[in-house]
Write a protein that holds these residues in place. Structure first.
Motif, mmCIF file in Angstrom:
data_model
loop_
_atom_site.group_PDB
_atom_site.id
_atom_site.type_symbol
_atom_site.label_atom_id
_atom_site.label_comp_id
_atom_site.label_asym_id
_atom_site.label_seq_id
_atom_site.Cartn_x
_atom_site.Cartn_y
_atom_site.Cartn_z
ATOM 1 N N ILE A 57 0.551 -20.564 -5.676
ATOM 2 C CA ILE A 57 0.915 -20.248 -4.288
ATOM 3 C C ILE A 57 -0.233 -19.515 -3.597
ATOM 4 C CG2 ILE A 57 2.467 -18.911 -2.810
ATOM 5 C CD1 ILE A 57 4.667 -19.389 -4.891
ATOM 6 N N ALA A 58 -0.819 -18.548 -4.299
ATOM 7 C CA ALA A 58 -1.936 -17.796 -3.735
ATOM 8 C C ALA A 58 -3.099 -18.717 -3.385
ATOM 9 C CB ALA A 58 -2.390 -16.718 -4.725
ATOM 10 N N ASP A 59 -3.412 -19.647 -4.291
ATOM 11 C CA ASP A 59 -4.513 -20.584 -4.038
ATOM 12 C C ASP A 59 -4.198 -21.519 -2.872
ATOM 13 O OD1 ASP A 59 -5.956 -19.493 -6.090
ATOM 14 O OD2 ASP A 59 -5.385 -21.007 -7.573
ATOM 15 N N GLU A 60 -2.963 -22.029 -2.853
ATOM 16 C CA GLU A 60 -2.589 -23.006 -1.830
ATOM 17 C C GLU A 60 -2.538 -22.398 -0.437
ATOM 18 O OE1 GLU A 60 1.259 -25.900 -0.942
ATOM 19 O OE2 GLU A 60 0.645 -25.542 -3.022
ATOM 20 N N LEU A 61 -2.065 -21.150 -0.341
ATOM 21 C CA LEU A 61 -1.910 -20.512 0.965
ATOM 22 C C LEU A 61 -3.076 -19.581 1.312
ATOM 23 C CD1 LEU A 61 1.911 -19.653 0.931
ATOM 24 C CD2 LEU A 61 0.762 -21.695 1.808
ATOM 25 N N HIS A 62 -4.034 -19.474 0.382
ATOM 26 C CA HIS A 62 -5.225 -18.645 0.599
ATOM 27 C C HIS A 62 -4.857 -17.187 0.862
ATOM 28 C CE1 HIS A 62 -7.383 -22.442 0.769
ATOM 29 N NE2 HIS A 62 -6.593 -22.852 1.748
ATOM 30 N N ILE A 63 -3.987 -16.670 0.008
ATOM 31 C CA ILE A 63 -3.600 -15.266 0.079
ATOM 32 C C ILE A 63 -3.730 -14.654 -1.307
ATOM 33 C CG2 ILE A 63 -2.063 -15.536 2.064
ATOM 34 C CD1 ILE A 63 0.294 -15.753 0.191
ATOM 35 N N SER A 64 -3.672 -13.347 -1.380
ATOM 36 C CA SER A 64 -3.824 -12.679 -2.675
ATOM 37 C C SER A 64 -2.537 -12.771 -3.495
ATOM 38 C CB SER A 64 -4.184 -11.204 -2.469
ATOM 39 O OG SER A 64 -3.079 -10.501 -1.923
ATOM 40 N N LEU A 65 -2.663 -12.556 -4.799
ATOM 41 C CA LEU A 65 -1.510 -12.593 -5.686
ATOM 42 C C LEU A 65 -0.516 -11.488 -5.329
ATOM 43 C CD1 LEU A 65 -0.401 -14.148 -8.110
ATOM 44 C CD2 LEU A 65 -1.580 -12.525 -9.615
ATOM 45 N N SER A 66 -1.029 -10.321 -4.972
ATOM 46 C CA SER A 66 -0.136 -9.213 -4.599
ATOM 47 C C SER A 66 0.634 -9.537 -3.312
ATOM 48 C CB SER A 66 -0.936 -7.913 -4.417
ATOM 49 O OG SER A 66 -1.880 -8.045 -3.373
ATOM 50 N N THR A 67 -0.006 -10.282 -2.400
ATOM 51 C CA THR A 67 0.678 -10.679 -1.171
ATOM 52 C C THR A 67 1.789 -11.679 -1.471
ATOM 53 O OG1 THR A 67 -1.328 -10.325 0.149
ATOM 54 C CG2 THR A 67 0.385 -11.719 1.120
ATOM 55 N N VAL A 68 1.539 -12.581 -2.409
ATOM 56 C CA VAL A 68 2.579 -13.524 -2.832
ATOM 57 C C VAL A 68 3.790 -12.756 -3.340
ATOM 58 C CG1 VAL A 68 3.215 -15.331 -4.473
ATOM 59 C CG2 VAL A 68 0.965 -15.372 -3.390
ATOM 60 N N LYS A 69 3.551 -11.778 -4.200
ATOM 61 C CA LYS A 69 4.645 -11.005 -4.771
ATOM 62 C C LYS A 69 5.404 -10.234 -3.694
ATOM 63 C CE LYS A 69 2.424 -10.519 -9.288
ATOM 64 N NZ LYS A 69 1.810 -9.589 -10.282
ATOM 65 N N THR A 70 4.673 -9.751 -2.690
ATOM 66 C CA THR A 70 5.316 -9.043 -1.579
ATOM 67 C C THR A 70 6.233 -9.976 -0.798
ATOM 68 O OG1 THR A 70 3.468 -7.487 -1.347
ATOM 69 C CG2 THR A 70 4.921 -7.765 0.561
ATOM 70 N N HIS A 71 5.743 -11.193 -0.531
ATOM 71 C CA HIS A 71 6.565 -12.168 0.190
ATOM 72 C C HIS A 71 7.805 -12.558 -0.616
ATOM 73 C CE1 HIS A 71 4.029 -12.608 3.621
ATOM 74 N NE2 HIS A 71 3.025 -13.169 2.978
ATOM 75 N N LEU A 72 7.644 -12.733 -1.921
ATOM 76 C CA LEU A 72 8.776 -13.103 -2.765
ATOM 77 C C LEU A 72 9.828 -11.997 -2.764
ATOM 78 C CD1 LEU A 72 6.979 -14.750 -5.826
ATOM 79 C CD2 LEU A 72 8.386 -15.897 -4.103
ATOM 80 N N ALA A 73 9.377 -10.749 -2.843
ATOM 81 C CA ALA A 73 10.310 -9.623 -2.824
ATOM 82 C C ALA A 73 11.067 -9.583 -1.487
ATOM 83 C CB ALA A 73 9.563 -8.311 -3.052
ATOM 84 N N SER A 74 10.340 -9.849 -0.396
ATOM 85 C CA SER A 74 10.977 -9.861 0.925
ATOM 86 C C SER A 74 11.991 -10.992 1.031
ATOM 87 C CB SER A 74 9.903 -10.018 2.008
ATOM 88 O OG SER A 74 10.492 -10.108 3.293
ATOM 89 N N LEU A 75 11.633 -12.167 0.496
ATOM 90 C CA LEU A 75 12.551 -13.312 0.538
ATOM 91 C C LEU A 75 13.819 -13.037 -0.258
ATOM 92 C CD1 LEU A 75 9.987 -16.226 0.177
ATOM 93 C CD2 LEU A 75 11.535 -15.862 2.112
ATOM 94 N N MET A 76 13.675 -12.437 -1.427
ATOM 95 C CA MET A 76 14.851 -12.121 -2.239
ATOM 96 C C MET A 76 15.769 -11.160 -1.493
ATOM 97 S SD MET A 76 13.476 -11.805 -6.165
ATOM 98 C CE MET A 76 11.848 -12.479 -6.477
ATOM 99 N N SER A 77 15.169 -10.209 -0.815
ATOM 100 C CA SER A 77 15.962 -9.235 -0.062
ATOM 101 C C SER A 77 16.679 -9.901 1.108
ATOM 102 C CB SER A 77 15.047 -8.121 0.439
ATOM 103 O OG SER A 77 15.767 -7.206 1.248
ATOM 104 N N LYS A 78 15.960 -10.732 1.853
ATOM 105 C CA LYS A 78 16.553 -11.375 3.036
ATOM 106 C C LYS A 78 17.621 -12.404 2.673
ATOM 107 C CE LYS A 78 12.656 -10.916 6.264
ATOM 108 N NZ LYS A 78 11.692 -11.630 7.142
ATOM 109 N N LEU A 79 17.414 -13.097 1.536
ATOM 110 C CA LEU A 79 18.331 -14.173 1.157
ATOM 111 C C LEU A 79 19.416 -13.722 0.187
ATOM 112 C CD1 LEU A 79 15.722 -17.046 0.625
ATOM 113 C CD2 LEU A 79 17.057 -16.534 2.676
ATOM 114 N N GLY A 80 19.285 -12.495 -0.311
ATOM 115 C CA GLY A 80 20.223 -12.037 -1.329
ATOM 116 C C GLY A 80 20.043 -12.803 -2.626
ATOM 117 N N ALA A 81 18.818 -13.257 -2.877
ATOM 118 C CA ALA A 81 18.511 -14.030 -4.087
ATOM 119 C C ALA A 81 18.068 -13.093 -5.205
ATOM 120 C CB ALA A 81 17.411 -15.046 -3.797
ATOM 121 N N ARG A 82 18.471 -13.420 -6.423
ATOM 122 C CA ARG A 82 18.108 -12.586 -7.563
ATOM 123 C C ARG A 82 16.762 -12.960 -8.158
ATOM 124 N NH1 ARG A 82 23.480 -13.632 -10.852
ATOM 125 N NH2 ARG A 82 23.141 -15.626 -9.786
#
Length: 218
Positions: free
Chosen positions: A176-201
């Motif tokens: 994901i980081a390579d495809e979207l040209h973002i850092s690995l830590s940014t990927v993890k931040t987005h995933l954490a935000s998505l889990m929070s917004k979607l109520g996903a575990r």
């Protein structure tokens, strides 16, 4: 740290093969083998392994119900569960993921992917066999829905929408980081935000939500 793993499968040959593969990996130790879902729940609750590797089709109690009892939304201290199955379109896999499994693999996944799945589950991540991710989730999206998909607490950002699509296609964090040209830590931040917004575990539920809301072109 050595990861402690429980294996549950009613076929001795499968259990033996999985144990041999995992015990050969650095940092993984198989601490128990059981032959049915009821034993899996009892032994796992007693030993508290880092990861439970459960077959879908088992006697006494199947893998779906065992997963729900060990990792379901009503479990106070859920354990990490990875489901294994012989068929890449096994009709029970969707139920297992809904029940709280952090991913699933085919039994012929190979040593490297099996080890990756165990480590991912132990780290709170999830891994679905890449070769079947899109087809599997798409097939479940086509099935009769149990209800309307959850709506996010807050609207997703444009970048979060992009991350959702990559997760649904089975990409790893590094990919994901390579495809979207973002850092690995940014990927993890987005995933954490998505889990929070979607109520996903976990990322499995993010991927399932993407298909349920028709975000993935088919």
């Amino acid at each position: 740290m050595t990861l402690r793993v429980l294996i549950a499968d009613d076929q001795e040959l499968v259990r033996t093969g999985l144990r041999m593969i995992l015990d050969a990996q650095d940092g993984i130790d198989v601490i128990a083998e059981v032959t049915n879902g009821r034993e899996a729940v009892d032994v796992a609750q007693r030993l508290r392994p880092d990861v439970c590797l459960l077959d879908i089709r088992m006697p006494v109690l199947d893998g779906i119900e065992a997963t729900r009892l060990l990792a379901g939304p009503d479990v106070d201290a859920p354990l990490a569960v990875v489901v294994i199955t012989t068929f890449d379109l096994d009709e029970y896999v969707h139920g297992a993921l809904k029940a709280g499994a952090r991913g699933f693999l085919l039994k012929d996944a190979g040593p490297e992917l099996l080890a990756q799945a165990v480590h991912a589950a132990a780290n709170g991540d999830a891994l679905i066999a890449p070769s079947v991710t899109a087809r599997l989730l798409a097939s479940f999206a086509d099935a009769a829905p149990s209800g309307p998909p959850a709506q996010p607490v807050d609207a997703l950002t444009e970048r979060e929408e992009q991350v959702v699509l990559t997760v649904a296609r089975g990409r790893t964090n590094v990919e994901i980081a390579d495809e979207l040209h973002i850092s690995l830590s940014t990927v993890k931040t987005h995933l954490a935000s998505l889990m929070s917004k979607l109520g996903a575990r976990n990322r499995v539920e993010i991927a399932m939500w993407a298909y349920e809301t028709n975000r993935v072109p088919r």
